[in-house]
Design a protein around this motif. Sequence first.
Motif, PDB file in Angstrom:
ATOM      1  N   ILE A  40       0.900  -1.275  -0.151  1.00 20.72           N
ATOM      2  CA  ILE A  40      -0.135  -0.062   0.005  1.00 20.72           C
ATOM      3  C   ILE A  40       0.864   1.186  -0.001  1.00 20.72           C
ATOM      4  N   TYR A  42       0.498   4.897   0.867  1.00 19.33           N
ATOM      5  CA  TYR A  42      -0.234   5.998   1.637  1.00 19.33           C
ATOM      6  C   TYR A  42       0.224   7.546   1.197  1.00 19.33           C
ATOM      7  N   CYS A  53     -11.344   4.928   5.528  1.00 10.03           N
ATOM      8  CA  CYS A  53     -10.740   3.615   5.536  1.00 10.03           C
ATOM      9  C   CYS A  53     -10.769   3.054   6.793  1.00 10.03           C
ATOM     10  N   CYS A 198      -8.131   0.544   1.174  1.00 10.57           N
ATOM     11  CA  CYS A 198      -7.770   1.180  -0.165  1.00 10.57           C
ATOM     12  C   CYS A 198      -9.180   1.313  -1.043  1.00 10.57           C
ATOM     13  N   CYS A 201     -11.398   4.343   0.428  1.00  8.96           N
ATOM     14  CA  CYS A 201     -10.791   5.575   0.320  1.00  8.96           C
ATOM     15  C   CYS A 201     -11.210   6.618  -1.161  1.00  8.96           C
ATOM     16  N   SER A 206      -4.999   6.307  -0.256  1.00 11.65           N
ATOM     17  CA  SER A 206      -4.333   4.722   0.124  1.00 11.65           C
ATOM     18  C   SER A 206      -4.575   3.917  -1.253  1.00 11.65           C
ATOM     19  N   LEU A 207      -3.304   3.433  -1.731  1.00  7.71           N
ATOM     20  CA  LEU A 207      -3.405   2.728  -3.156  1.00  7.71           C
ATOM     21  C   LEU A 207      -2.697   1.584  -2.818  1.00  7.71           C
ATOM     22  N   PHE A 208      -3.441   0.449  -3.569  1.00  8.98           N
ATOM     23  CA  PHE A 208      -2.784  -0.703  -3.376  1.00  8.98           C
ATOM     24  C   PHE A 208      -2.196  -1.077  -4.760  1.00  8.98           C
ATOM     25  N   HIS A 235      -7.740   3.761  -5.701  1.00  8.48           N
ATOM     26  CA  HIS A 235      -8.064   2.420  -5.077  1.00  8.48           C
ATOM     27  C   HIS A 235      -6.713   1.374  -5.333  1.00  8.48           C
ATOM     28  N   ARG A 236      -6.277   1.283  -6.462  1.00 11.28           N
ATOM     29  CA  ARG A 236      -5.502   0.361  -6.749  1.00 11.28           C
ATOM     30  C   ARG A 236      -4.554   0.911  -8.099  1.00 11.28           C
TER      31      ARG A 236
END
Length: 334
Positions: A40, A42, A53, A198, A201, A206-208, A235-236
Amino acid sequence: MNTNRRDFLKVALAGAATALTTNTAQARPPKDLPPDAVGILYDATLCIGCKACEVGCKNANAMPTITDPALEQAKDVHAIWDASSDLDSRNLNKIKAFAQGTAAVKDREQDGYSFIKRACMHCVDPDCISACPVSALTKDPLTGIVGYNPDACIGCRYCQLACPFNIPKFEFDKPFPKIVKCEMCRHLQAQGEIPACCAACPTGASLFGRVSDLLQEGQRRLNLPPGTYQDYPLHRLDSGQQRSAEVRGYHPHLYGETETGGTQYLLLAGVPFENLGLPALGPESSAQLSETIQHTLYQGLAAPTLLLGGLVYTVYRRTEAERHADDVEERRHD
């Protein structure tokens, strides 16, 4: 007979000392990040402190909430929802705030403020795993996620003492307690989903993604010119969803890239990380150092042999002295 015993003990001690000085172990090499490890990123400059989150995390992991009737505020706001200010046995991740001076401007060190998200860092070379005597904490060889097995845990809490980030928490209020920590929603990932924090958010803070890709994304952001508008994924990393936001400027460091051997939870912020409660750590993990020392001391059982031999020899000398004193006393009486 006494002479032979004494000679034997001296030889044993000399042999153990020689083994200890000549049988040195090589330093344990650092552990590597699995090629497909996930993590992740952040970005505190994108965080608005909404705590979505936290809510998503609780829902996905069946974590309890608590309302305290004593926590009442004005304007008919009663029973504040889960008002803890830090990680605890009910919270796997927590949004915290830093403020300085007038706290008038976001992401500025002087007279500014910043949010920070605390959760398990999923270290590449975790101290908690090294400290656990029963392998209740393990690192997935593919994803790199640090998982926890409550059935194996004996409640020693060594992991709490070992973690440099003060992450694992203990359920002191339960008769059969366990350790509580983020496992990056590995149960959701097994179903093809992403960590709940994630997914919840709304700003992309917050990125996956794969850690190798997140490291590149983090470095890209550090080079973005402040004041410009840029697209940030949501998100991702490979979701295809984006939002445009102003680059507020970053403190020139990607936290977690090198700290304690690297982590799979990476952080960006507009202020120094020490201000946000994160420790300043070197590039070598404590686990690597401690295991190197242990392996050196115990290789070939040299140190235990030396210690045991010394204890036996001390007891023997004391016994011989007592026997000699008894013999003298008996001859005196005769």
